[in-house]
Motif scaffolding. Structure first.
Motif, PDB file in Angstrom:
ATOM      1  N   GLN A   1     -26.343 -21.293  93.108  1.00  0.00           N
ATOM      2  CA  GLN A   1     -25.426 -21.659  92.032  1.00  0.00           C
ATOM      3  C   GLN A   1     -24.665 -20.374  91.721  1.00  0.00           C
ATOM      4  O   GLN A   1     -25.274 -19.359  91.371  1.00  0.00           O
ATOM      5  N   VAL A   2     -23.358 -20.440  91.876  1.00  0.00           N
ATOM      6  CA  VAL A   2     -22.529 -19.237  91.831  1.00  0.00           C
ATOM      7  C   VAL A   2     -21.631 -19.270  90.595  1.00  0.00           C
ATOM      8  O   VAL A   2     -21.029 -20.298  90.276  1.00  0.00           O
ATOM      9  N   LYS A   3     -21.567 -18.117  89.912  1.00  0.00           N
ATOM     10  CA  LYS A   3     -20.669 -17.949  88.769  1.00  0.00           C
ATOM     11  C   LYS A   3     -19.344 -17.415  89.288  1.00  0.00           C
ATOM     12  O   LYS A   3     -19.315 -16.411  90.011  1.00  0.00           O
ATOM     13  N   HIS A   4     -18.264 -18.093  88.925  1.00  0.00           N
ATOM     14  CA  HIS A   4     -16.928 -17.604  89.266  1.00  0.00           C
ATOM     15  C   HIS A   4     -16.047 -17.776  88.033  1.00  0.00           C
ATOM     16  O   HIS A   4     -15.795 -18.902  87.608  1.00  0.00           O
ATOM     17  N   GLU A   5     -15.640 -16.636  87.480  1.00  0.00           N
ATOM     18  CA  GLU A   5     -14.901 -16.626  86.221  1.00  0.00           C
ATOM     19  C   GLU A   5     -15.718 -17.371  85.179  1.00  0.00           C
ATOM     20  O   GLU A   5     -16.843 -17.000  84.914  1.00  0.00           O
ATOM     21  N   SER A   6     -15.231 -18.458  84.607  1.00  0.00           N
ATOM     22  CA  SER A   6     -15.994 -19.167  83.577  1.00  0.00           C
ATOM     23  C   SER A   6     -16.648 -20.439  84.122  1.00  0.00           C
ATOM     24  O   SER A   6     -17.161 -21.250  83.352  1.00  0.00           O
TER      25      SER A   6
ATOM     26  N   LEU B   1     -19.165 -22.586  87.129  1.00  0.00           N
ATOM     27  CA  LEU B   1     -20.281 -22.542  88.056  1.00  0.00           C
ATOM     28  C   LEU B   1     -20.019 -23.536  89.178  1.00  0.00           C
ATOM     29  O   LEU B   1     -19.507 -24.636  88.938  1.00  0.00           O
ATOM     30  N   PHE B   2     -20.353 -23.148  90.404  1.00  0.00           N
ATOM     31  CA  PHE B   2     -20.305 -24.093  91.515  1.00  0.00           C
ATOM     32  C   PHE B   2     -21.557 -23.923  92.359  1.00  0.00           C
ATOM     33  O   PHE B   2     -22.250 -22.913  92.281  1.00  0.00           O
TER      34      PHE B   2
ATOM     35  N   CYS C   1     -23.047 -26.527 105.462  1.00  0.00           N
ATOM     36  CA  CYS C   1     -22.843 -26.087 104.082  1.00  0.00           C
ATOM     37  C   CYS C   1     -22.379 -27.287 103.256  1.00  0.00           C
ATOM     38  O   CYS C   1     -21.497 -28.028 103.681  1.00  0.00           O
ATOM     39  N   TYR C   2     -22.999 -27.471 102.095  1.00  0.00           N
ATOM     40  CA  TYR C   2     -22.642 -28.558 101.199  1.00  0.00           C
ATOM     41  C   TYR C   2     -22.254 -27.969  99.846  1.00  0.00           C
ATOM     42  O   TYR C   2     -23.111 -27.636  99.027  1.00  0.00           O
ATOM     43  N   PRO C   3     -20.938 -27.805  99.597  1.00  0.00           N
ATOM     44  CA  PRO C   3     -20.497 -27.250  98.312  1.00  0.00           C
ATOM     45  C   PRO C   3     -20.293 -28.342  97.260  1.00  0.00           C
ATOM     46  O   PRO C   3     -20.035 -29.502  97.589  1.00  0.00           O
ATOM     47  N   SER C   4     -20.404 -27.965  96.009  1.00  0.00           N
ATOM     48  CA  SER C   4     -20.128 -28.869  94.898  1.00  0.00           C
ATOM     49  C   SER C   4     -19.447 -28.060  93.800  1.00  0.00           C
ATOM     50  O   SER C   4     -19.990 -27.081  93.304  1.00  0.00           O
ATOM     51  N   HIS C   5     -18.255 -28.489  93.441  1.00  0.00           N
ATOM     52  CA  HIS C   5     -17.495 -27.809  92.392  1.00  0.00           C
ATOM     53  C   HIS C   5     -16.936 -28.871  91.461  1.00  0.00           C
ATOM     54  O   HIS C   5     -16.188 -29.729  91.900  1.00  0.00           O
ATOM     55  N   PRO C   6     -17.316 -28.867  90.212  1.00  0.00           N
ATOM     56  CA  PRO C   6     -18.189 -27.925  89.518  1.00  0.00           C
ATOM     57  C   PRO C   6     -19.654 -28.190  89.842  1.00  0.00           C
ATOM     58  O   PRO C   6     -19.992 -29.154  90.514  1.00  0.00           O
TER      59      PRO C   6
END
Length: 181
Positions: A101-106, A108-109, A140-145
């Motif tokens: 779980q990655v923080k990017h600016e304000s 999380l993704f 790779c399985y991304p999820s945003h947000p």
């Protein structure tokens, strides 16, 4: 005990030591325990983590605080472990599922990666450590947000893990200690 049985026993003990090394790596990564991580590699070991770091493992570990700064959650899970021994040298293909779980600016993704480690191990002074580790991504399985919900009612009252020395495991355990293999 006959020689064949003794050889099999030594191989089994070596494979167990390597398996514990692999698991210790996951714990060190997820808890951001850089002192423990250093204990897992030989001083002259190589680590290839793609764009994060490629070269001496100790340089990779030096970069971990910056790399992990953006990681709100790391969760490495070992699945299949294939090991082959040749005396004090061994190789392993280790399947992993690694959740980030990655923080990017304000925001999380989430990034779930299925992959493998290509490992080379050496036993020096009676201790197995990594001599070379390379990460291989298979998917790779991304999820945003983020889809993570630590406030979900199902988790009410449960310990909530976190990276670093504030993780509840350090208060719970007396034998499993931060910075120790």
């Amino acid at each position: 005990m006959n020689a064949s049985l003794e050889a099999q026993l030594h191989e089994l003990l070596d494979k167990q030591a390597i398996t514990e090394l692999i698991h210790a790596y996951c714990n060190a990564a997820d808890r951001h325990d850089h002192a423990k991580m250093r204990e897992l590699y030989h001083e002259d070991a190589i680590d290839d983590h793609g764009h994060f770091a490629r070269g001496p493992a100790m340089e990779f570990i030096d970069k971990l605080p910056e790399i992990q700064k953006a990681m709100a959650i790391l969760h490495h899970n070992v699945t299949t472990v294939n090991l082959k021994l040749a005396g004090d040298h061994a190789e392993g293909e280790v399947y992993i599922l690694a959740f980030h779980q990655v923080k990017h600016e304000s925001e999380l993704f989430d990034v779930l990666i299925g992959g493998r480690y290509f490992d080379k191990y050496e036993k020096r002074a009676g201790v197995w450590k990594f001599s070379h580790r390379a990460i291989v991504a298979d998917w790779c399985y991304p999820s945003h947000p983020t889809k993570v919900r630590l406030d979900h009612p199902f988790l009410h009252g449960a310990y909530i893990g976190e990276p670093g020395p504030s993780d509840p495991s350090y208060k719970f355990f007396s034998l499993l200690k931060r910075g120790e293999r």
